[in-house]
Design a protein around this motif. Structure first.
Motif: not given
Length: 214
Positions: A124-125, A151-158, A162-167
Motif C-alpha cells: 500500500n505504501i 489500488s483502491k486503497t492508494a487512490i483513496s489515500w491520495v 493522507k497515508c493511513m498506513t499502520t506500519l
C-alpha cells in the motif's frame, strides 16, 4: 527428499553480491540495464565465481540487456483506456517486506521511473508513493496526464491527502519513511488536476506497470 537450493551471483546490478533466492536476485537485476547474473548449485561455487572475473562465465551469464525491450500491448484497441497516460504499480515481497514501485507509459510500455528496493515496506505504501511520484513528475512538466493505479486503497489515500498506513518506522525502513514523509508533505502543499483512475484489471488484464511477480 531435501530441496535443492541454488545460489545466485550478481556481477552487475543494483547491489552486486551473492544471494540465496531467486526473488532476491531478481530484485537486484530486473529492469537494470546490462545486469549480469548466474545461478550455482552451491555457496562455495558461487563465492568462487563472484571473486573471479565474470568474463570467465561468458556464454552462460544471463544478461538483462538482451531482453530489455518493453512489452507493448495495443491498449489503443480498448476504447475505454486513455492511451496517453501513466500506469503505476508496486511490488512487495512479504508484508512488510522488500518493496519497490514504478511508473510506465501506457502507450509505449517504457518505464518512466522506478524506485527501490526498500526494506520493510508494504504494498500500500508503494502504491501510494507511485501515484504521488507520478503527480509530482507531471506537475514539474506542466502536464495533466491521466494516472492509472490498480489500488483502491492508494487512490483513496491520495484523495484524502493522507497515508493511513499502520506500519511503524524502524531502523530498516528509515529511508523509506523519509521518502514517505516528503511525499505526504508534497501532496499536502500542491494542487493537481490529473485524473487518477482505477485500472480495470478484470476487463483489461494486469496494469502495464505490474512487476509480474504474482
Amino acid at each position: 527428499m531435501a530441496k535443492d537450493y541454488k545460489w545466485y551471483v550478481v556481477w552487475e546490478g543494483r547491489a552486486p553480491g551473492i544471494y540465496n533466492s531467486w526473488e532476491e536476485c531478481r530484485l537486484q537485476t530486473e529492469g537494470y540495464e546490462g545486469a549480469k547474473y548466474k545461478s550455482f548449485i552451491s555457496q562455495e561455487k558461487a563465492t568462487e565465481a563472484f571473486r573471479g572475473d565474470p568474463k570467465d562465465q561468458l556464454g552462460i551469464i544471463r544478461s538483462i540487456a538482451q531482453n530489455s525491450t518493453p512489452k507493448v500491448i495495443n491498449y489503443a484497441a480498448i476504447p475505454d483506456i486513455i492511451i496517453d497516460s501513466i500506469a503505476v504499480d508496486a511490488s512487495c515481497l512479504g508484508n512488510p517486506g522488500i518493496m519497490e514501485y514504478q511508473g510506465v507509459d501506457v502507450k509505449t510500455g517504457n518505464v518512466i521511473f522506478r524506485k527501490g528496493p526498500f526494506k520493510n515496506g508494504t504494498n500500500n505504501i508503494g502504491e501510494f508513493l507511485a501515484i504521488v511520484h507520478a503527480l509530482a513528475l507531471l506537475k514539474s512538466k506542466g502536464l495533466n496526464t491521466t494516472i492509472y493505479s490498480d489500488s483502491k486503497t492508494a487512490i483513496s489515500w491520495v484523495r484524502k491527502r493522507k497515508c493511513m498506513t499502520t506500519l511503524k518506522k524502524n531502523k530498516e525502513n528509515k529511508e523509506l519513511f523519509e521518502i514517505l514523509e516528503r511525499a505526504i508533505a508534497w501532496i499536502e502543499r500542491n494542487e493537481f488536476c490529473n485524473r487518477i483512475i482505477k485500472w480495470n484489471t478484470d476487463e483489461w488484464g494486469e496494469i502495464p506497470a505490474d512487476f509480474g511477480r504474482k
